[in-house]
Design a protein around this motif. Structure first.
Motif, PDB file in Angstrom:
ATOM      1  N   ALA A  47      19.145 -54.993   9.756  1.00  0.00           N
ATOM      2  CA  ALA A  47      18.221 -54.851   8.637  1.00  0.00           C
ATOM      3  C   ALA A  47      16.784 -54.702   9.114  1.00  0.00           C
ATOM      4  O   ALA A  47      15.997 -53.964   8.533  1.00  0.00           O
ATOM      5  N   PHE A  79      15.972 -60.797   2.734  1.00  0.00           N
ATOM      6  CA  PHE A  79      17.323 -60.696   3.277  1.00  0.00           C
ATOM      7  C   PHE A  79      17.553 -61.776   4.343  1.00  0.00           C
ATOM      8  O   PHE A  79      18.601 -62.422   4.370  1.00  0.00           O
ATOM      9  N   SER A  82      20.933 -53.216   2.336  1.00  0.00           N
ATOM     10  CA  SER A  82      20.126 -54.439   2.266  1.00  0.00           C
ATOM     11  C   SER A  82      18.996 -54.281   1.257  1.00  0.00           C
ATOM     12  O   SER A  82      18.717 -55.190   0.465  1.00  0.00           O
TER      13      SER A  82
END
Length: 496
Positions: A98, A326, A414
């Motif tokens: 991510a 996240f 994400s």
């Protein structure tokens, strides 16, 4: 049907406002890309002149603030009362996928070589070590500190204060006011621009790789096609959720990346790679303060800072909201100290070794050339030119394209998931309707950015995004200072 849609938007005002902004933004780019580019170029120059030093101080401040906090008693606070939701390996894999992802493929060869051919700072180290040191600086502690700062903010208010997953929770004194809604809107728009920039750059590299391998002319049809594929699979992954989609793709990405890294490492002078890695890491650590503030011999100049460091800081800031959220979401059950130290140092060291392998290998290839003619200058094709010098070039190039697609999918899924959390009132498991809307919105905006990068052959997506990110990240950079001050006050009240 229309009434149901209007009711839905009325009940999700933040989403409705975001849709209006993004569609207006995209329409402006589609209708008049040249005017749009000229506008953001003018603003980016002004921001560079007025706020360049502020960006540098902000980056250093984030690193120092987090490291100090990690070793205070507050570092023992757990984000939630349960055990860690994900094992360490999966946690690191999702962090890296991510947080960096396709960027390490985009810059693996081109950036270290550029730094070697154009040393940004003057030290007594070799050009190769200087190149790696400055590359580490731009991909190291500061980048992850931006991410972890927002992970700390969100994780603290979500798991300790039991608030929703919205940055506006850091300003409870303004709860319910229209002003505070602007914080969430600004966070969403900054996030969208950051992720769209990454997708635009990644699909450009895929397009560059395919045209290089197929020996054809540049064809933006590849970029548009892969953009659609990436968003389609990104939506499917986000639709399935973190456990069934995002985690599995992240693990596969890291496994394939490790295989590519190991293949190049074993083909080259391993001792020299390890030596460069150790020396450059040591010098980066001891030079961190003057590098961070561009002091004396460590000042590469205003133009260089704009083209490289300030652009990177703007990029990391633009990614910080969604990556931070996240990280907070997947760090449930870990202490603040574990999250800070783990998320700053482990991915940074992984990046350092990655650039040491590809950078040192590139330097050695250049040494074997009678003269270097800029073979690795093109950011979109450099890694494919590099791989051609090794066995199984076609296979490794295809693997690189697969990795690019995989990393971009994990970035998209994400982002879709996090943006859906924002617009679905901060819920940890947002409605699937929101996930679909965000997939469509970001797809439209990415196509607009690709158009912006292609309207003039002299201006590529990278240049366009450098300008745009420096402009759009400034309000969020200023806001982050206020959020930091508020967080410190909250910690002090917790102590009392």
């Amino acid at each position: 049907m229309i009434k149901s849609l209007l009711d839905f938007l009325k009940n999700n005002l933040l989403l409705a406002l975001t849709i209006l902004f993004i569609l207006a933004f995209s329409s402006f780019i589609f209708i008049s890309p040249e005017s749009f580019y000229n506008t953001i170029e003018a603003y980016s120059i002004t921001i560079r002149d007025l706020f360049g030093s502020f960006y540098l101080w902000l980056g250093l401040g984030c690193v120092l603030f987090l490291l100090i906090l990690a070793f205070t008693p507050f570092g023992k606070i757990k984000l939630g009362g349960s055990k860690p939701e994900y094992n360490t390996l999966s946690w690191i894999a999702m962090l890296y996928s991510a947080g960096m992802g396709a960027g390490i493929l985009l810059r693996a060869v081109q950036e270290p070589v550029f730094m070697q051919q154009n040393p940004p700072i003057s030290t007594n180290a070799s050009a190769e070590v200087v190149a790696l040191e400055y590359t580490f600086y731009q991909w190291g502690f500061t980048a992850w500190a931006f991410y972890v700062f927002f992970a700390l903010v969100i994780g603290y208010y979500l798991f300790v204060r039991k608030k929703s997953m919205l940055l506006s929770n850091t300003f409870p004194q303004f709860e319910g006011s229209k002003l505070i809604k602007g914080v969430d809107l600004l966070t969403i728009l900054t996030t969208v621009i950051g992720i769209v920039a990454a997708i635009g750059l990644g699909t450009e590299q895929i397009e560059g790789g395919l045209t290089y391998l197929l020996e054809t002319e540049n064809d933006y049809a590849f970029a548009y096609l892969f953009t659609f594929i990436i968003f389609l699979f990104g939506f499917i992954s986000a639709y399935r959720g973190i456990h069934k989609g995002i985690q599995k793709i992240s693990n596969w990405n890291i496994a394939l990346t490790f295989l590519l890294l190991l293949f190049i490492f074993l083909q080259n002078d391993m001792l020299q790679i390890l030596k460069n890695f150790g020396i450059a890491t040591y010098r980066y650590i001891i030079d961190f303060l003057p590098l961070s503030l561009a002091l004396g011999n460590y000042n590469p100049g205003k133009q260089f800072l704009t083209d490289w460091t300030l652009y990177y800081w703007a990029f990391w800031l633009a990614w910080a909201p969604f990556t931070g959220i996240f990280i907070a979401r997947i760090s449930k059950g870990r202490s603040i100290r574990q999250m800070i130290l783990g998320a700053i140092f482990i991915p940074s060291l992984g990046s350092f070794f990655w650039f040491s392998v590809f950078g040192t290998s590139s330097f050695q290839l250049i040494e074997k050339m009678s003269s270097y003619q800029g073979e690795f200058d093109n950011v979109f094709t450099s890694i494919f030119v590099f791989l051609k010098a090794y066995p199984l070039a076609t296979s490794t190039s295809i693997l690189t394209i697969v990795l690019l697609v995989g990393f971009l999918i994990t970035s998209v899924d994400s982002a879709i998931y996090v943006l859906s959390m924002f617009t679905d009132k901060g819920k940890q498991n947002p409605k699937k309707t929101h996930r679909l809307i965000w997939a469509i919105l970001m797809f439209i905006f990415t196509e607009a950015i690709l158009l912006l990068g292609s309207f003039n052959p002299e201006i590529n997506v990278l240049t366009a995004m450098q300008k745009l990110l420096i402009v759009t990240s400034l309000p969020f950079a200023l806001l982050s200072v206020l959020i930091g001050i508020r967080l410190v006050k909250d910690f002090r009240s917790l102590k009392s």
